[in-house]
Design a protein around this motif. Structure first.
Motif, PDB file in Angstrom:
ATOM      1  N   ARG A 130       0.836  -1.096   0.062  1.00  8.80           N
ATOM      2  CA  ARG A 130      -0.031  -0.189   0.051  1.00  8.80           C
ATOM      3  C   ARG A 130       0.991   1.244  -0.032  1.00  8.80           C
ATOM      4  NH1 ARG A 130      -2.828   0.518   4.847  1.00  8.80           N
ATOM      5  NH2 ARG A 130      -1.081  -0.970   5.756  1.00  8.80           N
ATOM      6  N   ALA A 131       2.234   1.232   0.318  1.00 13.63           N
ATOM      7  CA  ALA A 131       3.017   2.343   0.259  1.00 13.63           C
ATOM      8  C   ALA A 131       3.362   2.710  -1.274  1.00 13.63           C
ATOM      9  CB  ALA A 131       4.345   1.816   0.819  1.00 13.63           C
ATOM     10  N   ASP A 132       3.412   4.210  -1.382  1.00 12.11           N
ATOM     11  CA  ASP A 132       3.613   4.493  -2.741  1.00 12.11           C
ATOM     12  C   ASP A 132       5.046   4.486  -2.934  1.00 12.11           C
ATOM     13  OD1 ASP A 132       4.802   6.990  -1.487  1.00 12.11           O
ATOM     14  OD2 ASP A 132       2.901   8.194  -1.842  1.00 12.11           O
ATOM     15  N   ALA A 133       5.542   5.005  -3.963  1.00  9.33           N
ATOM     16  CA  ALA A 133       6.961   4.916  -4.231  1.00  9.33           C
ATOM     17  C   ALA A 133       7.915   5.666  -3.265  1.00  9.33           C
ATOM     18  CB  ALA A 133       7.256   5.536  -5.837  1.00  9.33           C
ATOM     19  N   SER A 134       7.433   6.681  -3.163  1.00  7.60           N
ATOM     20  CA  SER A 134       8.407   7.593  -2.003  1.00  7.60           C
ATOM     21  C   SER A 134       8.261   6.958  -0.561  1.00  7.60           C
ATOM     22  CB  SER A 134       7.853   8.899  -1.882  1.00  7.60           C
ATOM     23  OG  SER A 134       6.565   9.109  -1.691  1.00  7.60           O
ATOM     24  N   GLN A 135       7.069   6.353  -0.113  1.00 10.96           N
ATOM     25  CA  GLN A 135       7.060   5.743   1.217  1.00 10.96           C
ATOM     26  C   GLN A 135       7.826   4.382   1.065  1.00 10.96           C
ATOM     27  OE1 GLN A 135       2.531   5.478   0.902  1.00 10.96           O
ATOM     28  NE2 GLN A 135       2.464   7.152   3.036  1.00 10.96           N
ATOM     29  N   ALA A 136       7.572   3.818   0.025  1.00 15.01           N
ATOM     30  CA  ALA A 136       8.343   2.369  -0.020  1.00 15.01           C
ATOM     31  C   ALA A 136       9.968   2.738   0.128  1.00 15.01           C
ATOM     32  CB  ALA A 136       8.128   1.767  -1.381  1.00 15.01           C
ATOM     33  N   GLU A 137      10.473   3.796  -0.566  1.00 13.52           N
ATOM     34  CA  GLU A 137      11.846   4.028  -0.360  1.00 13.52           C
ATOM     35  C   GLU A 137      12.098   4.699   1.189  1.00 13.52           C
ATOM     36  OE1 GLU A 137      15.016   7.078  -2.422  1.00 13.52           O
ATOM     37  OE2 GLU A 137      12.931   7.402  -3.115  1.00 13.52           O
ATOM     38  N   ALA A 138      11.192   5.301   1.610  1.00 22.15           N
ATOM     39  CA  ALA A 138      11.555   5.680   2.841  1.00 22.15           C
ATOM     40  C   ALA A 138      11.694   4.569   3.800  1.00 22.15           C
ATOM     41  CB  ALA A 138      10.570   6.762   3.520  1.00 22.15           C
ATOM     42  N   LEU A 139      10.881   3.569   3.787  1.00 19.05           N
ATOM     43  CA  LEU A 139      10.703   2.563   4.602  1.00 19.05           C
ATOM     44  C   LEU A 139      11.964   1.572   4.460  1.00 19.05           C
ATOM     45  CD1 LEU A 139       7.031   1.731   4.488  1.00 19.05           C
ATOM     46  CD2 LEU A 139       8.156   2.427   6.380  1.00 19.05           C
ATOM     47  N   THR A 140      12.256   1.371   3.114  1.00 19.33           N
ATOM     48  CA  THR A 140      13.508   0.702   2.948  1.00 19.33           C
ATOM     49  C   THR A 140      15.028   1.436   3.325  1.00 19.33           C
ATOM     50  OG1 THR A 140      12.454  -0.085   0.731  1.00 19.33           O
ATOM     51  CG2 THR A 140      15.007  -0.305   0.981  1.00 19.33           C
ATOM     52  N   ARG A 141      14.990   2.734   3.417  1.00 16.74           N
ATOM     53  CA  ARG A 141      16.253   3.392   3.880  1.00 16.74           C
ATOM     54  C   ARG A 141      15.966   3.172   5.234  1.00 16.74           C
ATOM     55  NH1 ARG A 141      16.076   9.514   2.571  1.00 16.74           N
ATOM     56  NH2 ARG A 141      18.052   9.418   3.404  1.00 16.74           N
ATOM     57  N   ILE A 142      14.818   3.366   6.204  1.00 15.52           N
ATOM     58  CA  ILE A 142      14.718   3.031   7.795  1.00 15.52           C
ATOM     59  C   ILE A 142      15.309   1.818   8.009  1.00 15.52           C
ATOM     60  CG2 ILE A 142      13.400   3.146   9.615  1.00 15.52           C
ATOM     61  CD1 ILE A 142      11.874   5.498   8.475  1.00 15.52           C
ATOM     62  N   PHE A 143      14.683   0.569   7.324  1.00 12.27           N
ATOM     63  CA  PHE A 143      14.836  -0.733   7.676  1.00 12.27           C
ATOM     64  C   PHE A 143      15.761  -1.493   7.297  1.00 12.27           C
ATOM     65  CE2 PHE A 143      10.333   0.030   9.279  1.00 12.27           C
ATOM     66  CZ  PHE A 143      10.332  -0.523  10.497  1.00 12.27           C
ATOM     67  N   THR A 144      16.554  -0.774   6.357  1.00  9.56           N
ATOM     68  CA  THR A 144      18.187  -1.314   6.203  1.00  9.56           C
ATOM     69  C   THR A 144      19.271  -0.524   6.884  1.00  9.56           C
ATOM     70  OG1 THR A 144      17.923  -0.069   4.095  1.00  9.56           O
ATOM     71  CG2 THR A 144      17.214  -2.282   3.875  1.00  9.56           C
ATOM     72  N   GLY A 145      18.865   0.191   7.597  1.00  4.08           N
ATOM     73  CA  GLY A 145      19.679   0.986   8.703  1.00  4.08           C
ATOM     74  C   GLY A 145      20.610   2.147   8.043  1.00  4.08           C
ATOM     75  N   GLN A 146      19.801   2.683   6.971  1.00  2.00           N
ATOM     76  CA  GLN A 146      20.702   3.727   6.304  1.00  2.00           C
ATOM     77  C   GLN A 146      20.531   5.127   7.043  1.00  2.00           C
ATOM     78  OE1 GLN A 146      19.928   3.907   1.774  1.00  2.00           O
ATOM     79  NE2 GLN A 146      19.051   1.797   2.149  1.00  2.00           N
ATOM     80  N   VAL A 147      19.526   5.217   7.813  1.00  2.73           N
ATOM     81  CA  VAL A 147      19.270   6.471   8.498  1.00  2.73           C
ATOM     82  C   VAL A 147      19.405   6.470  10.084  1.00  2.73           C
ATOM     83  CG1 VAL A 147      17.896   7.629   6.470  1.00  2.73           C
ATOM     84  CG2 VAL A 147      16.672   5.965   8.326  1.00  2.73           C
ATOM     85  N   GLY A 148      20.117   5.566  10.568  1.00  2.00           N
ATOM     86  CA  GLY A 148      20.537   5.497  11.931  1.00  2.00           C
ATOM     87  C   GLY A 148      19.379   4.801  12.751  1.00  2.00           C
ATOM     88  N   GLY A 149      19.868   4.830  13.814  1.00  3.36           N
ATOM     89  CA  GLY A 149      18.510   4.340  14.934  1.00  3.36           C
ATOM     90  C   GLY A 149      18.880   2.927  15.052  1.00  3.36           C
ATOM     91  N   HIS A 150      18.131   2.278  15.777  1.00  4.18           N
ATOM     92  CA  HIS A 150      18.084   0.762  16.291  1.00  4.18           C
ATOM     93  C   HIS A 150      17.882  -0.099  14.970  1.00  4.18           C
ATOM     94  CE1 HIS A 150      18.626  -2.295  18.952  1.00  4.18           C
ATOM     95  NE2 HIS A 150      17.215  -3.043  18.631  1.00  4.18           N
ATOM     96  N   PRO A 151      17.189   0.257  13.893  1.00  2.00           N
ATOM     97  CA  PRO A 151      17.272  -0.820  13.022  1.00  2.00           C
ATOM     98  C   PRO A 151      18.851  -0.740  12.395  1.00  2.00           C
ATOM     99  CG  PRO A 151      15.410   0.769  12.555  1.00  2.00           C
ATOM    100  CD  PRO A 151      16.080   1.001  13.913  1.00  2.00           C
ATOM    101  N   SER A 152      19.605   0.379  12.311  1.00  2.00           N
ATOM    102  CA  SER A 152      20.992   0.066  11.939  1.00  2.00           C
ATOM    103  C   SER A 152      21.814  -0.620  12.777  1.00  2.00           C
ATOM    104  CB  SER A 152      21.643   1.654  11.760  1.00  2.00           C
ATOM    105  OG  SER A 152      21.971   2.022  13.096  1.00  2.00           O
ATOM    106  N   VAL A 153      21.366  -0.701  14.021  1.00  2.00           N
ATOM    107  CA  VAL A 153      22.090  -1.683  14.916  1.00  2.00           C
ATOM    108  C   VAL A 153      21.789  -3.199  14.471  1.00  2.00           C
ATOM    109  CG1 VAL A 153      22.495  -2.743  17.317  1.00  2.00           C
ATOM    110  CG2 VAL A 153      22.110  -0.097  16.677  1.00  2.00           C
TER     111      VAL A 153
END
Length: 203
Positions: A84-107
């Motif tokens: 259901r995510a559009d292209a920009s949302q999918a890219e944002a979630l991918t960046r977050i959950f692949t650890g590209q923008v820090g936080g605990h997912p990056s750990v």
């Protein structure tokens, strides 16, 4: 907040289940019950954003295989993004959950040595009382139920040395079913470990 990363924040609810006995020893840096860990994690985002991209009410899931003690790394993983995510949302979630923008997912993603794939799929996340369910058609089905504590209420653990969520104590649960079939993996378990809680992720 770490200003070297873009502004982002996610809050919502998550659950996980794996092939370990209850409660999973991996969070205490011990070897998995069966020598290897086969983990499935699901997140429902109540409110979230990456800069000006709104991520409310979207779901994310991660399948992960660790060949031995999880703290040693060498994990393989597949990331699933809500279709259901559009292209920009999918890219944002991918960046977050692949650890590209820090936080605990990056750990967490720092332990991953092999990415099986990243794909957009239908993800159904459901909470009903003390039960949590995940469905990704033709890929994954999982259901866990909270374990009650001696003093009443849910049994929980807090501040273990390794965990998916650091912001909240985790309720200990047991799986009713757990099936994952993708990337040449075929996992099927029941009566195994589960955890769930609210979560907050940010840089």
């Amino acid at each position: 907040m770490n200003t070297s990363y873009p502004a982002w924040r996610l809050q919502g609810r998550y659950f996980e289940t794996c092939n370990c006995a209850v409660a999973c020893p991996c969070v205490w840096l011990q070897p998995p019950s069966e020598g290897e860990c086969k983990l499935l994690v699901a997140w429902h985002i109540d409110e979230g954003h990456l800069e000006n991209i709104v991520l409310d009410e979207l779901n994310v899931a991660l399948a992960c295989y660790a060949p031995e003690n999880m703290i040693k790394g060498g994990w393989s993983a597949a990331l699933y993004i809500d279709e259901r995510a559009d292209a920009s949302q999918a890219e944002a979630l991918t960046r977050i959950f692949t650890g590209q923008v820090g936080g605990h997912p990056s750990v967490l993603l720092g332990f991953v040595g092999n990415v099986w794939g990243i794909q957009r799929v239908a993800i159904n996340y459901l909470e009903e009382g003390d039960t949590r369910r995940l469905s990704i058609p033709d890929i994954a089905e999982a259901e866990i139920q909270s374990i009650q504590g001696l003093r009443g209420g849910d049994a929980s653990i807090d501040n273990p040395p390794l965990c998916v969520v650091t912001s909240h104590p985790a309720t200990v649960a047991k799986s009713k079913r757990y099936r994952y079939q993708d990337h040449d993996q075929d996992w099927s378990f029941s009566e195994r470990n589960g955890y769930h809680s609210a979560f907050v992720y940010q840089p």
